[in-house]
Design an enzyme around this catalytic site. Structure first.
Site, short mmCIF file in Angstrom:
data_model
loop_
_atom_site.label_atom_id
_atom_site.label_comp_id
_atom_site.label_asym_id
_atom_site.label_seq_id
_atom_site.Cartn_x
_atom_site.Cartn_y
_atom_site.Cartn_z
N CYS A 64 -1.94 7.51 6.32
CA CYS A 64 -1.63 7.22 7.73
C CYS A 64 -1.30 8.41 8.63
CB CYS A 64 -0.49 6.22 7.79
SG CYS A 64 -0.98 4.61 7.15
N1 LIG Z 1 -1.42 2.04 3.80
C1 LIG Z 1 -0.32 2.01 4.53
O1 LIG Z 1 0.75 2.44 4.06
C2 LIG Z 1 -0.32 1.45 5.93
C3 LIG Z 1 0.91 1.15 6.56
C4 LIG Z 1 0.90 0.61 7.84
C5 LIG Z 1 -0.32 0.40 8.49
N2 LIG Z 1 -1.48 0.71 7.87
C6 LIG Z 1 -2.74 0.43 8.57
O2 LIG Z 1 -3.24 -0.80 8.04
C7 LIG Z 1 -4.67 -0.76 7.99
C8 LIG Z 1 -5.13 -0.99 6.55
O3 LIG Z 1 -4.67 0.08 5.76
P1 LIG Z 1 -4.79 0.06 4.16
O4 LIG Z 1 -4.15 1.30 3.66
O5 LIG Z 1 -4.32 -1.26 3.66
O6 LIG Z 1 -6.37 0.15 4.02
P2 LIG Z 1 -7.26 0.11 2.69
O7 LIG Z 1 -8.35 1.08 2.90
O8 LIG Z 1 -6.37 0.23 1.48
O9 LIG Z 1 -7.85 -1.36 2.68
C9 LIG Z 1 -8.73 -1.87 3.64
C10 LIG Z 1 -9.50 -3.03 3.03
O10 LIG Z 1 -10.32 -3.61 4.04
C11 LIG Z 1 -11.53 -4.04 3.42
N3 LIG Z 1 -12.56 -4.25 4.43
C12 LIG Z 1 -13.26 -3.33 5.14
N4 LIG Z 1 -14.11 -3.94 5.98
C13 LIG Z 1 -13.95 -5.26 5.81
C14 LIG Z 1 -14.55 -6.41 6.41
N5 LIG Z 1 -15.48 -6.29 7.34
N6 LIG Z 1 -14.17 -7.63 5.98
C15 LIG Z 1 -13.24 -7.75 5.01
N7 LIG Z 1 -12.62 -6.71 4.43
C16 LIG Z 1 -12.98 -5.47 4.81
C17 LIG Z 1 -11.83 -2.92 2.43
O11 LIG Z 1 -12.73 -3.34 1.44
C18 LIG Z 1 -10.42 -2.63 1.89
O12 LIG Z 1 -10.13 -3.41 0.74
C19 LIG Z 1 -5.07 0.58 8.58
O13 LIG Z 1 -5.30 0.43 9.95
C20 LIG Z 1 -3.84 1.44 8.35
O14 LIG Z 1 -3.74 2.49 9.27
C21 LIG Z 1 -1.52 1.22 6.60
#
Ligand SMILES: NC(=O)c1ccc[n+]([C@@H]2O[C@H](COP(=O)([O-])OP(=O)(O)OC[C@H]3O[C@@H](n4cnc5c(N)ncnc54)[C@H](O)[C@@H]3O)[C@@H](O)[C@H]2O)c1
Length: 447
Positions: free
Chosen positions: A274
Site C-alpha cells: 500500500c
Molecule cells: N493489503 C492491504 O493491507 C490493504 C489495506 C487496506 C486497503 N487495501 C486496498 O484494498 C484493495 C485490495 O488490496 P489487496 O491487498 O486485498 O489486493 P490483492 O491483490 O491481494 O487481491 C485482489 C484480488 O482481486 C481479484 N480480482 C482482480 N480482478 C477481479 C475481478 N474483475 N473480479 C473479481 N476479482 C478480481 C484478484 O484475483 C485478487 O485475488 C486495494 O485497493 C488496496 O490498496 C489493501
C-alpha cells in the site's frame, strides 16, 4: 437463516478474504467472488490462500458452517443485497493508479445486477483516488446495470484501514468507519449494516462525500509513511552521533501526545502493497490537479535510499561485499504476513547482489512468494540457524519473533564471522557488544 443481510465481496485478496471471513464469523452469509479459480477452490475447501493470523481458523469454521462460500461467478452477487468491491488497484509504471481490475469488476457486477429487482448497495472498499467512485465506478455501474444510483441502486466509497498481520482483529475492531456517498439512502443503508454488525462496539462513523472518503485513505497512508521516513531520517543522523540511539529519541518524542509512540520505529524503510503505491498515486493525482506535493516525494525518496543505508552498514563491517556470503533473515515486509510486495528486503537483496554478494535467505512464511520474484537469484534456507551457516554477515530484515530469539552465541556458532546488521532493531545492542554489531540509528559507542 440469520437476521443480517447476505453480502458479496468481489476480490478475495488480503482485504476481501479477511473482510469476508470476519463478516461470516459473526453470522453474516457471505459470498466471495474472484476471477482466480485456484483461490476460489482453496477458499471453498476452507483453506486460506494467504498467510494472516487467525484467518485459517475462522475461514475453516465459516466454510464448514456454510456462512462463507466462494465462486468465480459474478451473477451470484445479485443474490445478495450488498456487494463490496475489494479488487486490487495497483500502480502503473508512471505511478498513476491502474483501475483496470476495478473497471472490469464494476462492469461485470453492473451486468449481473441488470435483471435484479429490489435494492442493491455497491461499496467501493478498494483504495482509489478522489473522484473514482463518482466518475468511474458510478457511470460504469449505471451503464451496465441499466439503472441510476438512487432508488434501487446504492453506491458508497468506504475505504479499508485494516493492516496485514492484524487484519482479522482490525476488521472486527476498526478505529473508525468512513462512508462517502452522494445519496443519503446509500449512506444510511451502509451505516445501518455496520451498526448491526458492530452493535455496541460501533466505532466513530464519518459520513462525508465520496471524494473526501477516498482522500482520507490516502492522507492516512501518506501520514504513516511520512512518519516512518521521518524517524529513519533521525535514525541516519543519530547513527553519525556518538552516544545516541534513535530508540531513545523516538521514545522521548513519542511521549508528546501530539507525536505519539506508534510508527516511530526506525528500520530499513516501509514496504507492503500500500504505502508506496498509494503515495505514488496521490503524488500523480495531486500533480494532475496542479500541485506538486514535495513532502511526499521526499517521503518516498528517503524510503528508497534507506536500503542503501543498510547495505552501507554491511559494507562498513565487511569491507568489499564481493563474493561474501550474506544471510538475510526475513523477506516479508513485516512479521506475520507472507506479503513481500515492495518489501525492503527486495531492495536490499538487489543491492547486495549488485555488489557481488551471495545471498542466502530465510523467512518463516514468505519464501513461496519470494521465489516468484527472486527465483534462483538467492539460496533459500530452511531455518534461521541454517541460514547463518558459514556466512560473513547477517542482515535482519523482518522482525519475526523467531529471529528475536536468536542469541549472540547462535551467530557466533554458525557464522564464519559474526557481523550483524540489525536493520529492524530487534536486539539489545548491549547483548551483542562482543560481536560486530551495527544497527540502524545506533550511533558510535562513547569510549
Ligand atoms: N493489503 C492491504 O493491507 C490493504 C489495506 C487496506 C486497503 N487495501 C486496498 O484494498 C484493495 C485490495 O488490496 P489487496 O491487498 O486485498 O489486493 P490483492 O491483490 O491481494 O487481491 C485482489 C484480488 O482481486 C481479484 N480480482 C482482480 N480482478 C477481479 C475481478 N474483475 N473480479 C473479481 N476479482 C478480481 C484478484 O484475483 C485478487 O485475488 C486495494 O485497493 C488496496 O490498496 C489493501
Amino acid at each position: 437463516m440469520n437476521k443480517l443481510a447476505a453480502v458479496s465481496i468481489v476480490g478475495m485478496g488480503y482485504v476481501g478474504l479477511c473482510t469476508a471471513a470476519s463478516f461470516a464469523s459473526r453470522g453474516i452469509r457471505t459470498i466471495g467472488i474472484d476471477i482466480d479459480h485456484e483461490k476460489v477452490e482453496q477458499i471453498r475447501k476452507g483453506r486460506a490462500p494467504l498467510h494472516e493470523p487467525q484467518l485459517d481458523n475462522i475461514l475453516r469454521k465459516a466454510v464448514k458452517d456454510r456462512l462463507l462460500d466462494a465462486t468465480t461467478d459474478m451473477s451470484s452477487a445479485a443474490d445478495t443485497n450488498t456487494t463490496f468491491l475489494t479488487v486490487g488497484t495497483p500502480s502503473r509504471p508512471d505511478g498513476s493508479i491502474d483501475l483496470t481490475f476495478l473497471k472490469q469488476a464494476t462492469t461485470d457486477l453492473g451486468s449481473a445486477l441488470r435483471k435484479k429487482s429490489g435494492y442493491h448497495l455497491v461499496v467501493v472498499k478498494s483504495t482509489v483516488v478522489p473522484g473514482t467512485t463518482s466518475n468511474v465506478v458510478q457511470p460504469t455501474l449505471e451503464n451496465h446495470a441499466e439503472t441510476k444510483v438512487g432508488r434501487s441502486l446504492g453506491l458508497c466509497a468506504n475505504p479499508e484501514f485494516l493492516k496485514e498481520g492484524t487484519a482479522i482483529k482490525d476488521a472486527l475492531h476498526p478505529d473508525k468507519i468512513v462512508i462517502g456517498s452522494n445519496d443519503k439512502k446509500s449512506a444510511n443503508q451502509l451505516t445501518s449494516f455496520y451498526r448491526k454488525f458492530y452493535a455496541y462496539k460501533l466505532p466513530p462513523v464519518i459520513l462525508t462525500s465520496p471524494e473526501a472518503a477516498e482522500l482520507v485513505k490516502y492522507a492516512s497512508n501518506a501520514f504513516l509513511a511520512t512518519k516512518i521516513s521521518f524517524i529513519n531520517t533521525i535514525a541516519n543522523i543519530a547513527q553519525r552521533t556518538p552516544g545516541v540511539d534513535v530508540g531513545t529519541v523516538a521514545r522521548a518524542i513519542g511521549l508528546d501526545p501530539r507525536i505519539g509512540q506508534l510508527f516511530l520505529k526506525a528500520g530499513a524503510g516501509y514496504g507492503g502493497s500500500c504505502f508506496h503505491k498509494d503515495i505514488q498515486a496521490l503524488i500523480d493525482y495531486s500533480n494532475k490537479n496542479g500541485y506538486d506535493p514535495v513532502l511526499f516525494r521526499a517521503t518516498e525518496e528517503t524510503n528508497e535510499k534507506q536500503a542503501t543505508r543498510v547495505v552501507d552498514m554491511a559494507e562498513r563491517l565487511l569491507g568489499s561485499l564481493s563474493d561474501k556470503k550474506v544471510a538475510v533473515l526475513g523477506l516479508a515486509f513485516k512479521k506475520d504476513t507472507d506479503d513481500i510486495r515492495e518489501a525492503a528486503s527486495l531492495r536490499v537483496i538487489s543491492q547486495l547482489r549488485k555488489k557481488g554478494a551471495r545471498v542466502v535467505a530465510y523467512d518463516p512464511v514468505a519464501i513461496p512468494n519470494a521465489k516468484k520474484i527472486l527465483s534462483d537469484q538467492i539460496v533459500y534456507a530452511d531455518n534461521p540457524r541454517s541460514t547463518l551457516k558459514g556466512t560473513d554477515c547477517a542482515v535482519i530484515m523482518t522482525e519475526w519473533d523467531q529471529f528475536r530469539k536468536l542469541k549472540p552465541q547462535d551467530f557466533r556458532a554458525y557464522m564464519k564471522t559474526p557481523n550483524i546488521v540489525d536493520a529492524r532493531r530487534i536486539y539489545d545492542p548491549e547483548d551483542f557488544r562482543e560481536l560486530n554489531y551495527a544497527a540502524i540509528g545506533l550511533g558510535p559507542v562513547n569510549s
